[in-house]
Write a protein that holds these residues in place. Structure first.
Motif, mmCIF file in Angstrom:
data_model
loop_
_atom_site.group_PDB
_atom_site.id
_atom_site.type_symbol
_atom_site.label_atom_id
_atom_site.label_comp_id
_atom_site.label_asym_id
_atom_site.label_seq_id
_atom_site.Cartn_x
_atom_site.Cartn_y
_atom_site.Cartn_z
ATOM 1 N N TYR A 67 0.842 -1.201 0.000
ATOM 2 C CA TYR A 67 0.000 0.000 0.000
ATOM 3 C C TYR A 67 0.877 1.251 0.000
ATOM 4 O O TYR A 67 1.959 1.279 0.627
ATOM 5 C CB TYR A 67 -0.910 0.016 1.232
ATOM 6 N N VAL A 69 1.190 5.447 0.758
ATOM 7 C CA VAL A 69 0.665 6.538 1.582
ATOM 8 C C VAL A 69 1.186 7.844 0.995
ATOM 9 O O VAL A 69 2.399 7.997 0.768
ATOM 10 C CB VAL A 69 1.102 6.390 3.053
ATOM 11 N N SER A 82 1.278 -5.309 4.049
ATOM 12 C CA SER A 82 0.206 -5.908 4.843
ATOM 13 C C SER A 82 0.451 -7.407 4.973
ATOM 14 O O SER A 82 0.598 -8.119 3.970
ATOM 15 C CB SER A 82 -1.147 -5.649 4.169
ATOM 16 N N TYR A 87 0.182 -3.925 9.529
ATOM 17 C CA TYR A 87 0.889 -3.182 8.496
ATOM 18 C C TYR A 87 2.254 -2.764 9.027
ATOM 19 O O TYR A 87 2.376 -2.303 10.175
ATOM 20 C CB TYR A 87 0.096 -1.938 8.083
ATOM 21 N N SER A 97 0.607 1.745 13.177
ATOM 22 C CA SER A 97 -0.729 1.705 13.763
ATOM 23 C C SER A 97 -1.029 3.066 14.384
ATOM 24 O O SER A 97 -0.202 3.599 15.133
ATOM 25 C CB SER A 97 -0.826 0.598 14.813
ATOM 26 N N PRO A 98 -2.126 3.674 14.055
ATOM 27 C CA PRO A 98 -3.147 3.182 13.129
ATOM 28 C C PRO A 98 -2.729 3.359 11.674
ATOM 29 O O PRO A 98 -1.831 4.141 11.375
ATOM 30 C CB PRO A 98 -4.356 4.052 13.474
ATOM 31 N N VAL A 99 -3.410 2.639 10.777
ATOM 32 C CA VAL A 99 -3.101 2.736 9.355
ATOM 33 C C VAL A 99 -3.681 4.039 8.809
ATOM 34 O O VAL A 99 -4.840 4.365 9.081
ATOM 35 C CB VAL A 99 -3.701 1.528 8.600
ATOM 36 N N PRO A 100 -2.896 4.831 8.058
ATOM 37 C CA PRO A 100 -3.412 6.083 7.488
ATOM 38 C C PRO A 100 -4.646 5.835 6.620
ATOM 39 O O PRO A 100 -4.746 4.817 5.936
ATOM 40 C CB PRO A 100 -2.234 6.602 6.660
ATOM 41 N N ASP A 101 -5.563 6.766 6.680
ATOM 42 C CA ASP A 101 -6.809 6.619 5.916
ATOM 43 C C ASP A 101 -6.588 6.644 4.415
ATOM 44 O O ASP A 101 -7.373 6.087 3.653
ATOM 45 C CB ASP A 101 -7.787 7.739 6.304
ATOM 46 N N ASN A 102 -5.521 7.325 3.968
ATOM 47 C CA ASN A 102 -5.289 7.436 2.523
ATOM 48 C C ASN A 102 -4.387 6.340 1.974
ATOM 49 O O ASN A 102 -3.868 6.450 0.863
ATOM 50 C CB ASN A 102 -4.699 8.810 2.185
ATOM 51 N N GLU A 104 -3.440 3.289 -0.020
ATOM 52 C CA GLU A 104 -4.086 2.761 -1.226
ATOM 53 C C GLU A 104 -3.266 1.597 -1.784
ATOM 54 O O GLU A 104 -2.035 1.683 -1.912
ATOM 55 C CB GLU A 104 -4.208 3.869 -2.266
#
Length: 539
Positions: A67, A69, A82, A87, A97-102, A104
């Motif tokens: 993914y 970022v 992942s 992650y 942690s936490p995984v960034p919202d963006n 992809e």
């Protein structure tokens, strides 16, 4: 003071090791580039660097588990791997942690997938396991990523195993053939002559393609080197194909020998035209199937040895069937060949229907044990299966056992005596009726062993025997009635002749040509290759 120096040295080594354990961050970020060429270049350079963490990154990208970022400007600043519901940073390996919202997921096309496979293969060339290195070297054969060429050259220089080294040199040459320097391309074409894969032949043939007045390869020296390499490969492959055809002929001949050996005893030594001989092969094959089922159910741990257990079972079952047939039906038909032919043909129909009733009309599968699976790989994708090799050896072992029985035992002496002069043997106290029964049982038992072998090269069905009865009679008649040596020569000769005719005439026409040859041969020599000697002939 000394302790402090040692501590500083240890810390320095740990720091250097940690730095070396982390892949180049800039190259890792290029894996998310929109330009495929940039991603391919990054894959090659990361593979060349040989960092252990790169394996996890490549595998994540290949499995859609990598993914990206981005920052506020849309620039990729981090890649995450992942695995196991967590992650980690692709460069440092730290858990995120936490995984960034963006975050992809990155996708790849077939070209990138192929380069990833090549990159992983390059990384695995450092494995201590030879099989892993062989598989990795083979995987590199189709790579088109010039970025891995330096690492490939280095791996080829350090590799000690000659087979792996040859594979690496071939992969290296396949990349060098794309060089801008004609001298490098010509040298690469010469190196490719050592390979034999389809990809290499297509690559060399592609250089010689002509469109209008221009060639795909503009340099005449390179074209000459490519043509010489292609001729060398094709010549070598023809030799391997001849070797494979010779083995196929011997393999077919060994199967015909197993099928015809029992018939040579019943027809050659007893004069019985047994049209049910093919069904005795079938019974031996079904006996193997039953033993396989018993091992699978009651002794799964010893499953690989079910074939060995099936040999005596198949021999005893088919020998018992043969002796019952001889005692109940065939004993009344000696000296009446036409009635014997029609009766045994009827028996064959009964046996086929009995197997259909018991096992069903569909073919059943008999699995090869692990030690009979696989084969020996030759050049050009030619494979010699282990099961065929074992069947060849087994057929000659059976032949030797039959020879010893006929030539070196009391039963064999009685069989030869009854064959040469039944009345004289009877007058000397030989129990001719009992010898007839045992001889027929021996021929049937050998057919059962042939059925065990046939079960290892194909499915087993009620019509299995029909495929071999005509060929078996051809072998016995061509070799000479009652002659084991003639049976061997005829089986191997006809099997090899068929396999050498098939490539240019087809299987059906090849069998017709063999049949015509036998008919013409018998016209000139009715007694076959070897004639029977004895008082019965003189009479």
């Amino acid at each position: 003071m000394l302790r402090r120096l040692l501590l500083l040295a240890t810390l320095l080594l740990v720091t250097l090791g940690s730095a070396r354990a982390a892949p180049d961050a800039a190259l890792v970020l290029k894996l998310a580039d929109e330009d495929s060429d940039a991603r391919v270049e990054a894959i090659g350079k990361l593979a060349e660097a040989g960092d252990p963490r790169t394996v996890a990154i490549f595998e994540a990208l290949a499995n859609d588990a990598l993914y990206s970022v981005t920052d506020a400007d849309g620039k990729v600043v981090r890649l995450l791997v992942s695995a196991d519901d967590k992650y980690t940073d692709a460069v440092t390996g730290e858990v995120v942690s936490p995984v960034p919202d963006n975050a992809e997921g990155l996708s790849i096309n077939n070209r990138l997938r192929g380069e990833l496979d090549a990159g992983l293969a390059l990384l695995r060339l450092g494995s201590a396991d030879r099989a892993t290195r062989v598989a990795a070297a083979r995987a590199l054969q189709g790579s088109e990523n010039l970025a891995i060429l330096p690492a490939l050259q280095k791996a080829a220089e350090t590799e000690k195993d000659e087979e792996i080294k040859a594979l690496l040199v071939t992969a290296e040459a396949a990349l060098e053939i794309k060089s801008d320097d004609p001298a490098v391309r010509a040298a690469a074409a010469k190196k490719l002559a050592a390979g034999d894969s389809t990809e290499i032949r297509q690559l060399l043939a592609g250089l010689l393609e002509k469109s209008g007045d221009s060639y795909a390869e503009p340099d005449a020296t390179v074209r000459a080197a490519a043509q010489a390499a292609l001729d060398d490969i094709n010549g070598r492959l023809k030799k391997y194909e001849m070797l494979a055809n010779l083995f196929s002929g011997i393999s077919l001949g060994s199967i015909l020998l197993l099928a015809a050996l029992g018939l040579a005893i019943t027809y050659g030594l007893m004069g019985i035209i047994n049209m049910a001989h093919g069904e005795l092969l079938m019974i031996g094959a079904y006996s193997t199937y039953v033993v396989q089922g018993l091992f699978r159910k009651y002794a799964p741990g010893a499953f690989d040895w079910y074939v060995v257990a099936a040999l005596p079972v198949a021999f005893l079952v088919t020998a018992a069937v043969g002796m019952v047939l001889e005692r109940t039906i065939i004993r009344w038909l000696y000296g009446r060949p036409l009635e014997t032919l029609l009766t045994t043909w009827g028996i064959s129909l009964l046996l086929i229907q009995a197997c259909r009733t018991i096992f069903g009309a569909q073919n059943v599968e008999v699995e090869n044990p692990s030690w009979m699976s696989g084969g020996i790989a030759l050049a050009g994708g030619i494979v010699i299966p282990f099961n065929r090799i074992i069947i060849v050896l087994f057929s000659f072992a059976v032949l030797f056992a039959v020879y010893l029985l006929i030539a070196r035992t009391r039963l064999g002496l009685f069989v030869r005596a009854v064959t040469q002069n039944r009345k004289m043997a009877s007058c000397c106290g030989v129990p001719t009726h009992r010898i007839d029964m045992l001889t027929f049982g021996l021929g049937a038992g050998v057919a059962g062993l042939g059925g065990v072998a046939l079960s290892q090269i194909g499915n087993v069905g009620p019509d299995l025997g029909r495929s071999y009865i005509v060929d078996s009679f051809m072998v016995v008649v061509f070799g000479g009635v009652g002659q084991l040596a003639g049976t061997v020569i005829a089986a191997l000769g006809l099997g090899s002749l068929s396999k050498f005719l098939e490539p240019w005439s087809g299987a059906v026409l090849a069998k017709i040509m063999v049949l015509v040859f036998i008919i013409l041969f018998i016209q000139k020599r009715p007694q076959g290759l070897f004639a029977v000697k004895g008082r019965s002939v003189e009479a």
